[in-house]
Design an enzyme around this catalytic site. Structure first.
Site, PDB file in Angstrom:
ATOM      1  N   ASN A  11      66.133  -6.559   9.361  1.00 61.69           N
ATOM      2  CA  ASN A  11      65.546  -6.195   8.075  1.00 61.69           C
ATOM      3  C   ASN A  11      65.271  -7.477   7.293  1.00 61.69           C
ATOM      4  O   ASN A  11      66.121  -8.365   7.250  1.00 61.69           O
ATOM      5  CB  ASN A  11      66.510  -5.309   7.279  1.00 61.69           C
TER       6      ASN A  11
ATOM      7  N   HIS B 211      70.528 -11.482  10.177  1.00 61.54           N
ATOM      8  CA  HIS B 211      71.294 -10.786  11.195  1.00 61.54           C
ATOM      9  C   HIS B 211      70.411  -9.822  11.961  1.00 61.54           C
ATOM     10  O   HIS B 211      69.412  -9.334  11.449  1.00 61.54           O
ATOM     11  CB  HIS B 211      72.496 -10.054  10.599  1.00 61.54           C
TER      12      HIS B 211
ATOM     13  N   HIS C 171      70.594  -6.259  14.152  1.00 59.54           N
ATOM     14  CA  HIS C 171      71.343  -5.062  14.529  1.00 59.54           C
ATOM     15  C   HIS C 171      70.998  -4.770  15.983  1.00 59.54           C
ATOM     16  O   HIS C 171      69.827  -4.724  16.346  1.00 59.54           O
ATOM     17  CB  HIS C 171      70.914  -3.859  13.680  1.00 59.54           C
TER      18      HIS C 171
END
Length: 125
Positions: free
Chosen positions: A97, A110, A112
């Site tokens: 995101n 990051h 996921h």
């Protein structure tokens, strides 16, 4: 709370604290470039967060500012984690995101990693 992907890095974000060992995490993997741990609110049977060890706010920041070695090391780490968890077959999903419209909540880049069940369509219109 959505994140502005263009703001300077905040050393007090939760992932920075996890990297410093100030907040516990359930570690899955660690090397020179990346740290991976189980998400505390999993959205799939397997939901791992993979973060670079460098100070990057978002994918945009990481892809523009990280060294070639950091980028290669991080990408290889994500692939290794997927292979180590036998996700290549039947498949898995990666999600990053970026910024407010992308739904980024933590100002540390990051990825996921989701797996363990059929994940369906990515985005409904």
């Amino acid at each position: 709370m959505a994140i502005d992907a263009n703001k300077p890095y905040d050393d007090e974000n939760i992932f920075a604290k996890i990297l410093r060992g100030e907040i516990p995490s359930k570690k899955v993997y660690e090397d020179e470039w990346a740290y991976a741990f189980h998400d505390i609110a999993p959205q799939a049977p397997l939901h791992i967060l993979v973060i670079p060890k460098g100070r990057y706010v978002s994918w945009n920041d990481f892809s523009a500012s990280a060294s070639s070695e950091e980028i290669a090391g991080f990408v290889r780490a994500v692939g290794k984690i997927a292979r180590d968890h036998d996700l290549v077959e039947p498949g898995y999903r990666l999600l990053a995101n970026v910024g407010e419209n992308g739904g980024q909540e933590v100002p540390h880049f990051h990825i996921h990693l989701f797996g363990g069940k059929p994940l369906g369509r990515m985005i409904s219109a």
